[in-house]
Design a protein around this motif. Structure first.
Motif, PDB file in Angstrom:
ATOM      1  N   GLN A   1      20.366  81.499  18.772  1.00  0.00           N
ATOM      2  CA  GLN A   1      18.724  80.871  18.499  1.00  0.00           C
ATOM      3  C   GLN A   1      17.744  80.598  19.412  1.00  0.00           C
ATOM      4  O   GLN A   1      16.367  81.007  18.687  1.00  0.00           O
ATOM      5  CB  GLN A   1      19.114  79.051  18.431  1.00  0.00           C
TER       6      GLN A   1
ATOM      7  N   ARG B   1      11.963  94.741  10.951  1.00  0.00           N
ATOM      8  CA  ARG B   1      11.781  93.032  11.478  1.00  0.00           C
ATOM      9  C   ARG B   1      13.604  93.509  11.946  1.00  0.00           C
ATOM     10  O   ARG B   1      14.608  94.402  11.428  1.00  0.00           O
ATOM     11  CB  ARG B   1      12.413  92.201  10.319  1.00  0.00           C
ATOM     12  N   ARG B   2      13.615  92.608  12.730  1.00  0.00           N
ATOM     13  CA  ARG B   2      15.363  92.641  13.578  1.00  0.00           C
ATOM     14  C   ARG B   2      16.370  91.943  12.481  1.00  0.00           C
ATOM     15  O   ARG B   2      16.067  91.303  11.703  1.00  0.00           O
ATOM     16  CB  ARG B   2      15.338  92.155  14.684  1.00  0.00           C
TER      17      ARG B   2
ATOM     18  N   THR C   1      19.471  89.890  25.608  1.00  0.00           N
ATOM     19  CA  THR C   1      18.277  90.578  26.260  1.00  0.00           C
ATOM     20  C   THR C   1      18.189  91.807  26.013  1.00  0.00           C
ATOM     21  O   THR C   1      17.047  92.310  25.577  1.00  0.00           O
ATOM     22  CB  THR C   1      17.672  89.482  27.595  1.00  0.00           C
TER      23      THR C   1
ATOM     24  N   THR D   1      15.571  85.342   6.038  1.00  0.00           N
ATOM     25  CA  THR D   1      15.682  85.264   7.399  1.00  0.00           C
ATOM     26  C   THR D   1      17.400  84.904   7.217  1.00  0.00           C
ATOM     27  O   THR D   1      18.378  84.700   8.509  1.00  0.00           O
ATOM     28  CB  THR D   1      15.154  84.268   8.010  1.00  0.00           C
TER      29      THR D   1
ATOM     30  N   ARG E   1      17.725  78.769   9.985  1.00  0.00           N
ATOM     31  CA  ARG E   1      16.695  79.546  10.250  1.00  0.00           C
ATOM     32  C   ARG E   1      15.678  78.590   8.939  1.00  0.00           C
ATOM     33  O   ARG E   1      15.821  77.610   8.436  1.00  0.00           O
ATOM     34  CB  ARG E   1      16.646  80.468   8.782  1.00  0.00           C
TER      35      ARG E   1
ATOM     36  N   LEU F   1      16.208  84.428  20.096  1.00  0.00           N
ATOM     37  CA  LEU F   1      15.678  85.336  18.564  1.00  0.00           C
ATOM     38  C   LEU F   1      14.635  84.808  17.728  1.00  0.00           C
ATOM     39  O   LEU F   1      14.042  83.593  18.565  1.00  0.00           O
ATOM     40  CB  LEU F   1      16.943  85.388  17.348  1.00  0.00           C
ATOM     41  N   SER F   2      14.051  85.423  17.066  1.00  0.00           N
ATOM     42  CA  SER F   2      12.589  85.256  16.979  1.00  0.00           C
ATOM     43  C   SER F   2      12.498  84.055  15.015  1.00  0.00           C
ATOM     44  O   SER F   2      14.212  84.622  14.411  1.00  0.00           O
ATOM     45  CB  SER F   2      11.722  86.102  16.608  1.00  0.00           C
ATOM     46  N   GLU F   3      11.754  83.668  14.414  1.00  0.00           N
ATOM     47  CA  GLU F   3      11.964  83.033  13.277  1.00  0.00           C
ATOM     48  C   GLU F   3      11.938  83.779  12.221  1.00  0.00           C
ATOM     49  O   GLU F   3      12.265  83.483  11.396  1.00  0.00           O
ATOM     50  CB  GLU F   3      11.423  81.960  13.587  1.00  0.00           C
ATOM     51  N   ASP F   4      11.699  85.124  12.295  1.00  0.00           N
ATOM     52  CA  ASP F   4      11.511  86.164  11.616  1.00  0.00           C
ATOM     53  C   ASP F   4      13.152  87.542  11.651  1.00  0.00           C
ATOM     54  O   ASP F   4      12.899  87.936  10.908  1.00  0.00           O
ATOM     55  CB  ASP F   4      10.136  87.148  12.022  1.00  0.00           C
ATOM     56  N   ASP F   5      13.154  86.992  12.569  1.00  0.00           N
ATOM     57  CA  ASP F   5      14.774  87.752  12.466  1.00  0.00           C
ATOM     58  C   ASP F   5      15.980  87.322  11.298  1.00  0.00           C
ATOM     59  O   ASP F   5      15.596  86.416  11.135  1.00  0.00           O
ATOM     60  CB  ASP F   5      15.597  87.976  14.208  1.00  0.00           C
TER      61      ASP F   5
END
Length: 351
Positions: free
Chosen positions: A171, A228-229, A330, A202, A197, A174-178
């Motif tokens: 959490q 996007r990831r 990472t 997402t 999320r 990660l980014s909020e767009d992953d």
């Protein structure tokens, strides 16, 4: 009023507005997609039992299994309205959820129409009542947040990393767009609580049976969202079903780097839980013999799951110490930036 939403991603924004205007608590039981921002004051978590007792009316919106009847008897006494593109569930041989009113149609359109009517007819008195109702849920949300934080603080130990701690670190990193793809199976509720999320599209889950779906699904999601990831989270049991050699061969050949996190509890937790549920005092329970372990702990036994991906050019790591998680995650994310798939094999609390 309690609302469940299943498949209709198009209805996300209108459901959030309707919930705020009407004072609806939204529960997402086994969601296929994220249907309401988890930061919304109307989001009531993933357990319908927590809100059924105080509900006076329930909405079933685009969902096949809103709850498990055997485990939620109070739901039988509730009045239900069903809104669904397939209100008759024509392709399901037996659908045993009784409803008082069935409305067939596009839930996004229907909810928008209901919202327009409520806005047109609702006055200041109604809005004050709704605001007070939503405010009354604040203590429950604070208590749920406290439980999440307490669970996230328990790291586990060497060789037995706590799943909640792992998800809490994802959490953070990660980014909020992953895009998070959940095939954690028995750890799915913990993932949903910790890996929150807030944006539509997402989060992706599974609508029904089909263990091993997440490998191919992750590739499809990456193909559809190249910028996007995509993060596939899968148990070690389901990982075997996913034909991982094919997954990472396709990933390499077509340039579809995905990040796979394998939760290794050394067995089929769902198999064990099913036996315990049906035979709580049976021989398997008495002798701890569930035929659900994937690891026999023989001398020299190896479970090098990441090697399958590495054979096709992926970056792979195994982590058994909670203090090493952040650095490993990472490095895996950095590998994605170079166009390589990444696999993180995490030893969580054993079965």
């Amino acid at each position: 009023m309690t609302s469940y939403l299943g498949r209709s991603a198009a209805a996300v924004s209108v459901l959030e507005r309707l919930a705020l205007v009407c004072g609806i608590r939204v529960v997402e039981f086994n969601p296929v997609t994220m249907n309401i921002c988890q930061d919304s004051p109307c989001f009531a978590g993933f357990d319908p039992a927590a809100v059924i007792a105080g509900a006076d009316l329930g909405l079933l919106i685009d969902i096949d299994v809103p709850f498990i009847p055997q485990m939620l008897k109070p739901a039988d006494r509730l009045r239900w309205i069903q809104i669904d593109i397939d209100a008759l569930k024509a392709d399901i041989p037996m659908w045993g959820f009784a409803t008082d009113l069935r409305i067939q149609g596009d839930s996004a359109v229907i909810l928008r129409q209901v919202l327009e009517i409520v806005v047109a007819r609702g006055g200041d008195a109604h809005l004050r009542k709704v605001r007070d109702r939503i405010a009354s849920w604040h203590p429950a949300r604070e208590a749920a947040q406290a439980r999440r934080m307490a669970a996230a603080a328990r790291k586990g130990s060497l060789g037995a990393i706590d799943a909640a701690y792992l998800f809490s670190r994802l959490q953070v990193l990660l980014s909020e767009d992953d895009i998070v793809l959940n095939e954690a199976v028995r750890n799915a509720p913990v993932l949903q609580q910790q890996l929150r999320r807030t944006k539509p599209m997402t989060y992706v889950g599974l609508a029904g049976g089909g263990l091993g779906f997440s490998g191919g699904m992750a590739l499809g999601l990456k193909l559809a969202n190249p910028s996007r990831r995509v993060v596939q989270i899968v148990g070690d049991g389901a990982y075997h079903f996913a034909a991982p050699d094919s997954v990472y061969a396709v990933s390499q050949q077509y340039g579809l780097p995905i990040f796979s996190v394998i939760l290794d509890n050394k067995g089929w937790q769902a198999v064990k839980a099913s036996v315990q549920r049906v035979y709580p005092d049976g021989i398997a329970q008495q002798t701890d013999s569930f035929l659900s372990r994937l690891s026999a702990d023989h001398q020299g036994e190896q479970r090098r799951l990441v090697d399958i991906a590495c054979a096709f050019g992926a970056h792979g790591e195994r982590v058994d110490d909670p203090d090493d998680l952040d650095a490993a995650i990472t490095r895996c994310l950095a590998a994605l930036e170079t166009g390589r798939a990444a696999v993180l094999h995490v030893d969580i609390t054993p079965l």
